[in-house]
Design an enzyme around this catalytic site. Structure first.
Site, PDB file in Angstrom:
ATOM      1  N   SER A  83       0.994  -1.173   0.025  1.00  0.00           N
ATOM      2  CA  SER A  83      -0.076   0.155  -0.043  1.00  0.00           C
ATOM      3  C   SER A  83       0.773   1.160   0.158  1.00  0.00           C
ATOM      4  O   SER A  83       2.206   1.038  -0.212  1.00  0.00           O
ATOM      5  CB  SER A  83      -1.026  -0.024   1.169  1.00  0.00           C
ATOM      6  OG  SER A  83      -1.798   1.010   1.190  1.00  0.00           O
ATOM      7  N   ASN A  84       0.455   2.460   0.327  1.00  0.00           N
ATOM      8  CA  ASN A  84       1.260   3.651   0.408  1.00  0.00           C
ATOM      9  C   ASN A  84       0.598   4.436   1.375  1.00  0.00           C
ATOM     10  O   ASN A  84      -0.535   3.987   1.951  1.00  0.00           O
ATOM     11  CB  ASN A  84       1.116   4.216  -0.958  1.00  0.00           C
ATOM     12  CG  ASN A  84      -0.305   4.575  -1.414  1.00  0.00           C
ATOM     13  OD1 ASN A  84      -0.835   5.384  -0.706  1.00  0.00           O
ATOM     14  ND2 ASN A  84      -1.120   3.936  -2.270  1.00  0.00           N
TER      15      ASN A  84
END
Ligand code: PMT
Length: 396
Positions: free
Chosen positions: A206-207
């Site tokens: 993810s980020n």
């Protein structure tokens, strides 16, 4: 910012009004406060006066020996009246136009805009008389904020409809009420937040996107009168009121949700940080920990915005470009390739802006070559600048 007259009537929620007054002042509103006799059984004049930073208008102070009449003075001073909490009686009296108390007289003496924050027992709120009075007030152009569902104050009542909205939400509602509706009629689709690309049931790529930028666009557009549909990746933010929200996790789920709504939309703002890749294989079971190195094969995710650009058909399309370096040329290339009207260039590696921060620093690039270099500002302000451009393209 506005001159706000907060009118307090007699309910338990009156104890929250000092906090409400402080929040309004912190936002830059000028406040005065009017309290009914019953209100002062729940909250003291001193706590109201301290929080408002000035005297409380009471029944006793209505007519002065010097000839001043407080209802006229308050009605002329106020740009908006917020009745919080509003009892069933206060609603009924206003709907009938009664004026034998200070609030009723102030409302009739020409208070320009009026909003109500009802707080009462659920049965009293749902009573046909109360509903009819609420409808009457709406027909007069007044706003109703709530009531909310939740625990009710009277002993043994449990939960129900009738709780006053919390002060934070009342301030948001009031700000929205005061905002000019220059996007009325616009159907806007917004994406926000990160996506999660699972390797197994507990691990994902993810980020750090918090969703703040996209939520700010959704909220600003709602306040300006647009109908807003928000497709959100996983975030810690609550669903914004007045916005239809669908929550998704992966890029593929986000793509599905956006394409489903695309035919409805007249404009799209893609603020989501969509993962460009996902694991080629997803394990159904949690992968056991081991000592050996592991290689994960990734496959590209579809570019959602590019797909939207390929079937644009007169819609306004806005993208973001998240860059590390200079970025201007790359942002221009994305603007062209994705067939956008506007792209907001922001940076990953600048302190205090971009991912997860409250502020952002953005350069807006329009398809016709115009460039706006915005200074660092709150994401909500950035959102408004983006929407100013959306409005221009939408109306063109
Ligand atoms: O959520 P916050 O913490 O407030 O942070 C805001 C933000 C930094 C995430 C936001 O301002 C932002 O820049 N969002 C876009 C990040 C991004 O994915 O940039 P990009 O340059 O990789 O993508 C360009 C555009 O294509 C973006 O509008 C993106 O949503 C879209 N895209 C990207 C990849 C993909 N597979 N599909 C897409 O639609």
């Amino acid at each position: 910012m506005a001159r706000v007259l907060v009118a307090v009537t007699g309910g338990v929620a009156a104890i929250k009004v000092p906090h409400l007054l402080r929040l309004l002042r912190a936002q830059g509103h000028e406040v005065r406060v009017l309290a009914s006799r019953r209100a002062l059984e729940f909250v003291t004049p001193l706590s109201l006066a301290v929080a408002a930073g000035g005297e409380v208008a009471t029944e006793e102070a209505w007519f002065r020996p010097d000839g001043r009449a407080l209802h006229i003075e308050l009605a002329r001073w106020a740009e908006v009246v917020l009745v919080a909490p509003a009892t069933v009686d206060a609603l009924a009296r206003a709907a009938l136009g009664l004026a034998d108390d200070l609030l009723g007289a102030t409302l009739l003496a020409g208070a320009p805009r009026v909003a109500w924050a009802p707080a009462m027992n659920e049965a009293m709120w749902l009573a046909p008389q109360t509903q009819a009075h609420a409808e009457r007030l709406k027909a007069l152009g007044h706003a109703l904020f709530g009531p909310a569902y939740g625990p009710l104050a009277a002993l043994g009542e449990g939960e129900g409809w009738g709780r006053m909205l919390e002060p934070e939400e009342l301030v948001e509602r009031l700000n929205a009420f005061l905002t000019p509706k220059d996007l009325e009629g616009l159907r806007l689709l917004v994406s926000a937040g990160p996506t999660r690309e699972y390797l197994d049931p507990v691990r994902f790529l993810s980020n750090p996107s918090s969703g703040r930028m996209g939520y700010a666009v959704a909220e600003a557009a709602r306040d300006r009168g647009a109908q807003v549909f928000l497709v959100s990746g996983p975030t810690a933010l609550p669903d914004p009121w007045g916005v239809e929200v669908v929550r998704v996790e992966s890029a593929l789920e986000m793509r599905r949700a956006i394409l489903d709504r695309y035919p409805w939309a007249e404009a799209v703002v893609m603020a989501a940080a969509v993962a460009d890749y996902r694991p080629a294989e997803v394990s159904r079971e949690k992968e056991p920990k081991g000592e050996a190195e592991k290689v994960v094969r990734l496959v590209p995710n579809p570019d959602i915005l590019q797909e939207l650009g390929e079937r644009k058909e007169g819609r306004v399309l806005v993208g973001f470009a998240m860059e590390t370096g200079e970025g201007l040329e790359r942002a221009k290339e994305k603007l062209r390739r994705k067939n956008l009207d506007l792209i907001a260039l922001n940076w990953v590696n600048r302190e205090g802006v971009g991912f997860a921060s409250l502020e952002n620093e953005v350069v807006l690039l329009a398809r016709d070559g115009r460039v706006w270099e915005l200074p660092r500002m709150r994401k909500r302000q950035v959102a408004d600048r983006i929407l100013d451009a959306v409005k221009e393209f939408w109306k063109a």
